[in-house]
Write a protein that holds these residues in place. Sequence first.
Motif, mmCIF file in Angstrom:
data_model
loop_
_atom_site.group_PDB
_atom_site.id
_atom_site.type_symbol
_atom_site.label_atom_id
_atom_site.label_comp_id
_atom_site.label_asym_id
_atom_site.label_seq_id
_atom_site.Cartn_x
_atom_site.Cartn_y
_atom_site.Cartn_z
ATOM 1 N N LYS A 4 0.843 -1.183 0.000
ATOM 2 C CA LYS A 4 0.000 0.000 0.000
ATOM 3 C C LYS A 4 0.882 1.237 0.000
ATOM 4 O O LYS A 4 1.932 1.257 0.631
ATOM 5 N N PRO A 5 0.445 2.284 -0.723
ATOM 6 C CA PRO A 5 1.242 3.516 -0.716
ATOM 7 C C PRO A 5 1.276 4.141 0.675
ATOM 8 O O PRO A 5 0.320 4.042 1.439
ATOM 9 N N GLY A 6 2.389 4.796 0.993
ATOM 10 C CA GLY A 6 2.533 5.448 2.281
ATOM 11 C C GLY A 6 1.656 6.685 2.395
ATOM 12 O O GLY A 6 1.038 7.128 1.425
ATOM 13 N N LYS A 7 1.599 7.236 3.598
ATOM 14 C CA LYS A 7 0.752 8.395 3.865
ATOM 15 C C LYS A 7 1.123 9.580 2.980
ATOM 16 O O LYS A 7 0.249 10.270 2.466
ATOM 17 N N GLU A 8 2.416 9.814 2.765
ATOM 18 C CA GLU A 8 2.848 10.944 1.947
ATOM 19 C C GLU A 8 2.368 10.783 0.500
ATOM 20 O O GLU A 8 1.919 11.736 -0.127
ATOM 21 N N ALA A 12 -0.335 13.089 -1.494
ATOM 22 C CA ALA A 12 0.003 13.706 -2.776
ATOM 23 C C ALA A 12 -1.033 13.349 -3.841
ATOM 24 O O ALA A 12 -1.436 14.204 -4.641
ATOM 25 N N LEU A 13 -1.477 12.091 -3.860
ATOM 26 C CA LEU A 13 -2.511 11.686 -4.807
ATOM 27 C C LEU A 13 -3.804 12.445 -4.544
ATOM 28 O O LEU A 13 -4.497 12.860 -5.467
ATOM 29 N N HIS A 14 -4.120 12.626 -3.271
ATOM 30 C CA HIS A 14 -5.351 13.305 -2.877
ATOM 31 C C HIS A 14 -5.335 14.772 -3.289
ATOM 32 O O HIS A 14 -6.349 15.321 -3.712
ATOM 33 N N LYS A 15 -4.203 15.430 -3.177
ATOM 34 C CA LYS A 15 -4.101 16.859 -3.496
ATOM 35 C C LYS A 15 -3.980 17.135 -4.993
ATOM 36 O O LYS A 15 -4.118 18.275 -5.421
ATOM 37 N N ASN A 16 -3.728 16.106 -5.800
ATOM 38 C CA ASN A 16 -3.593 16.280 -7.241
ATOM 39 C C ASN A 16 -4.962 16.622 -7.845
ATOM 40 O O ASN A 16 -5.890 15.815 -7.783
ATOM 41 N N PRO A 17 -5.105 17.797 -8.468
ATOM 42 C CA PRO A 17 -6.412 18.184 -9.013
ATOM 43 C C PRO A 17 -6.889 17.291 -10.150
ATOM 44 O O PRO A 17 -8.084 17.257 -10.441
ATOM 45 N N GLU A 18 -5.996 16.532 -10.786
ATOM 46 C CA GLU A 18 -6.414 15.633 -11.859
ATOM 47 C C GLU A 18 -7.245 14.458 -11.333
ATOM 48 O O GLU A 18 -7.948 13.806 -12.107
ATOM 49 N N ASN A 19 -7.152 14.178 -10.032
ATOM 50 C CA ASN A 19 -7.919 13.080 -9.439
ATOM 51 C C ASN A 19 -9.307 13.517 -8.993
ATOM 52 O O ASN A 19 -10.066 12.704 -8.492
ATOM 53 N N TRP A 20 -9.618 14.770 -9.162
ATOM 54 C CA TRP A 20 -10.922 15.309 -8.777
ATOM 55 C C TRP A 20 -11.711 15.644 -10.032
ATOM 56 O O TRP A 20 -11.256 16.380 -10.889
ATOM 57 N N LYS A 21 -12.902 15.083 -10.148
ATOM 58 C CA LYS A 21 -13.811 15.369 -11.257
ATOM 59 C C LYS A 21 -14.951 16.204 -10.678
ATOM 60 O O LYS A 21 -15.981 15.672 -10.274
ATOM 61 N N LYS A 29 -5.315 4.431 -7.990
ATOM 62 C CA LYS A 29 -4.088 4.121 -7.260
ATOM 63 C C LYS A 29 -4.243 4.301 -5.754
ATOM 64 O O LYS A 29 -3.413 3.807 -4.996
ATOM 65 N N ASP A 30 -5.271 5.000 -5.325
ATOM 66 C CA ASP A 30 -5.501 5.241 -3.902
ATOM 67 C C ASP A 30 -6.344 4.094 -3.339
ATOM 68 O O ASP A 30 -7.471 3.883 -3.777
ATOM 69 N N PRO A 31 -5.829 3.322 -2.376
ATOM 70 C CA PRO A 31 -6.583 2.169 -1.868
ATOM 71 C C PRO A 31 -7.741 2.550 -0.943
ATOM 72 O O PRO A 31 -8.604 1.725 -0.675
ATOM 73 N N ARG A 32 -7.771 3.782 -0.475
ATOM 74 C CA ARG A 32 -8.850 4.204 0.430
ATOM 75 C C ARG A 32 -10.149 4.339 -0.349
ATOM 76 O O ARG A 32 -10.165 4.760 -1.494
ATOM 77 N N TRP A 33 -11.260 3.956 0.269
ATOM 78 C CA TRP A 33 -12.536 4.138 -0.406
ATOM 79 C C TRP A 33 -13.324 5.288 0.195
ATOM 80 O O TRP A 33 -14.276 5.767 -0.408
ATOM 81 N N VAL A 34 -12.905 5.786 1.332
ATOM 82 C CA VAL A 34 -13.451 7.010 1.898
ATOM 83 C C VAL A 34 -12.258 7.935 2.141
ATOM 84 O O VAL A 34 -11.300 7.553 2.796
ATOM 85 N N VAL A 35 -12.338 9.143 1.575
ATOM 86 C CA VAL A 35 -11.222 10.094 1.659
ATOM 87 C C VAL A 35 -11.747 11.452 2.096
ATOM 88 O O VAL A 35 -12.930 11.756 1.912
ATOM 89 N N PRO A 36 -10.876 12.290 2.665
ATOM 90 C CA PRO A 36 -11.322 13.649 2.979
ATOM 91 C C PRO A 36 -11.585 14.423 1.695
ATOM 92 O O PRO A 36 -10.964 14.161 0.669
#
Length: 71
Positions: A4-8, A12-21, A29-36
Amino acid sequence: MKAKPGKEIRDALHKNPENWKGIFYFNRKDPRWVVPKFYSQLGWTLNFASPYSYLLILIIVLILFAAQYFM
């Protein structure tokens, strides 16, 4: 077994605007299914790239339907 990817990396994946529609978070790539949410003060959202998110939505809809139908 996949590591699993580390917290950092997850942050970084979470803050990337390309991952937000818009208001929806979609990142395979993010294993979490509930995110802030993008602005974490606003709460949480689902990672719509995860099948568990759709399972959670289905469970909630079934509970609401059962409550309406059986009451």
